[in-house]
Design a protein around this motif. Structure first.
Motif, PDB file in Angstrom:
ATOM      1  N   ILE A  96       0.864  -1.185   0.000  1.00 40.12           N
ATOM      2  CA  ILE A  96       0.000   0.000   0.000  1.00 40.12           C
ATOM      3  C   ILE A  96       0.902   1.238   0.000  1.00 40.12           C
ATOM      4  N   SER A 135      -4.909   9.763   2.999  1.00 39.80           N
ATOM      5  CA  SER A 135      -3.949  10.080   1.951  1.00 39.80           C
ATOM      6  C   SER A 135      -4.694  10.657   0.749  1.00 39.80           C
ATOM      7  N   LEU A 167       1.062   5.202   0.184  1.00 39.05           N
ATOM      8  CA  LEU A 167       0.351   6.415   0.568  1.00 39.05           C
ATOM      9  C   LEU A 167       1.205   7.639   0.274  1.00 39.05           C
ATOM     10  N   VAL A 178      -3.523   6.880  -3.255  1.00 39.96           N
ATOM     11  CA  VAL A 178      -3.304   5.535  -2.715  1.00 39.96           C
ATOM     12  C   VAL A 178      -3.028   4.590  -3.873  1.00 39.96           C
ATOM     13  N   THR A 236       4.984   3.807   2.693  1.00 41.75           N
ATOM     14  CA  THR A 236       4.645   2.578   1.993  1.00 41.75           C
ATOM     15  C   THR A 236       4.539   1.459   3.024  1.00 41.75           C
ATOM     16  N   VAL A 269      -8.393   5.190   4.470  1.00 43.75           N
ATOM     17  CA  VAL A 269      -7.995   3.818   4.170  1.00 43.75           C
ATOM     18  C   VAL A 269      -8.153   2.975   5.432  1.00 43.75           C
ATOM     19  N   VAL A 300     -10.833   1.674   0.648  1.00 40.62           N
ATOM     20  CA  VAL A 300     -10.505   3.092   0.451  1.00 40.62           C
ATOM     21  C   VAL A 300     -11.810   3.860   0.320  1.00 40.62           C
TER      22      VAL A 300
END
Length: 294
Positions: free
Chosen positions: A177, A252, A179, A255, A183, A218, A193
């Motif tokens: 993932i 974020s 952001l 994503v 990470t 998220v 999300v």
């Protein structure tokens, strides 16, 4: 609102949508609103008609159906400045819940449209695909994949059967993932999300999401036992799952999700296999609301 275009889906809500649309349209006309009705025989035709209505100019594009129909409407409305109106007629109606539209009273929903109180909101975007509420991946999207393949049973029970099958096959899913500021690599059961707060008919999977903050929320559910996952789901309806140790939350603007063999769904509709890149687009949508949204 002086004139609106109403987009309908005869199949939404197990056939309930046409009845809701008819009641709402009658109420709108009673209130002096000019109504143009459009209906596509397929998703592609519905989108083509919606885009034409937006290009020709209308005070609002009203989706009379469920979140799948609203998903089509967003593809035509995003960044146009023309607002979305909602006549709930689907199964989940999560957009309607988010924007305070009466779910079981089409005439009252028509009253909201006639009043015409609009708010500018963010939309999520994956490539050229827009969404308003939630993008799911992992266990929940595997359940949707499975349910779509089942021929029996029909209706909501199909998802219960699909959930039982996927629980029996539950496995950790290695995710990466990315952001804005970090990470994350971990084994997860699901990663969701949210531009909005809920999916699946009121499951508050990203309960603190705000549609005007320019950010995506998220929710990451770590891999665990079947029993822990089953125990988690009831808490999702209250949004209290975010307080559990196995759940992490992030915010974020952008994503990126990477996981092998997983398909993403947004607003309940299939989007694409991972990896995908998602971003929040501030002010991309306009919607007629029943009450202010955060």
């Amino acid at each position: 609102m002086r004139s609106v275009t109403v987009l309908t889906n005869p199949a939404a809500g197990n056939g309930h949508a046409p009845e809701a649309a008819a009641a709402a349209i009658a109420r709108l006309r009673e209130l002096g609103v000019q109504v143009t009705e459009i209906e596509g025989d397929s998703a592609a035709e519905a989108l083509e008609l919606a885009r034409k209505a937006v290009a020709d100019g209308t005070d609002a594009l009203v989706a009379a159906g469920g979140d799948g129909l609203i998903s089509i409407a967003w593809q035509a409305l995003a960044q146009s400045g023309i607002p979305l109106g909602i006549i709930p007629g689907g199964t989940g109606n999560d957009h309607a819940r988010l924007f305070h539209i009466p779910v079981d009273d089409p005439a009252a929903a028509a009253d909201v449209i006639a009043r015409g109180t609009t708010e500018t909101i963010d939309l999520g975007k994956i490539g050229d695909r827009w969404f308003g509420t939630v993008l799911s991946s992992g266990f929940d999207s595997l359940v949707t994949d499975r349910a779509n393949r089942l021929r029996w049973p029909r209706g909501p029970m199909r998802y219960n059967v699909a959930m039982l099958v996927e629980l029996a096959q539950l496995r950790p899913i290695p995710y990466r993932i990315v952001l804005d500021d970090q990470t994350i690599e971990l084994d997860a059961a699901m990663v969701t999300v949210g531009n909005g707060t809920s999916y699946g008919g009121g499951m508050l999977i990203t309960p603190n999401a705000e549609v005007t903050d320019g950010l995506l929320d998220v929710t990451v559910v770590a891999a665990g036992s079947r029993l822990r996952l089953v125990r988690l789901f009831p808490t999702v309806y209250k949004g209290t799952h975010v307080d559990l140790d196995e759940v992490q939350t992030f915010r974020s603007r952008r994503v990126r999700l990477e996981a092998a063999g997983i398909t993403a769904y947004a607003d309940g509709e299939r989007v694409a296999p991972l990896p995908i890149d998602i971003e929040a687009v501030p002010g991309a949508g306009s919607v007629i609301v029943g009450a202010p949204v955060r």
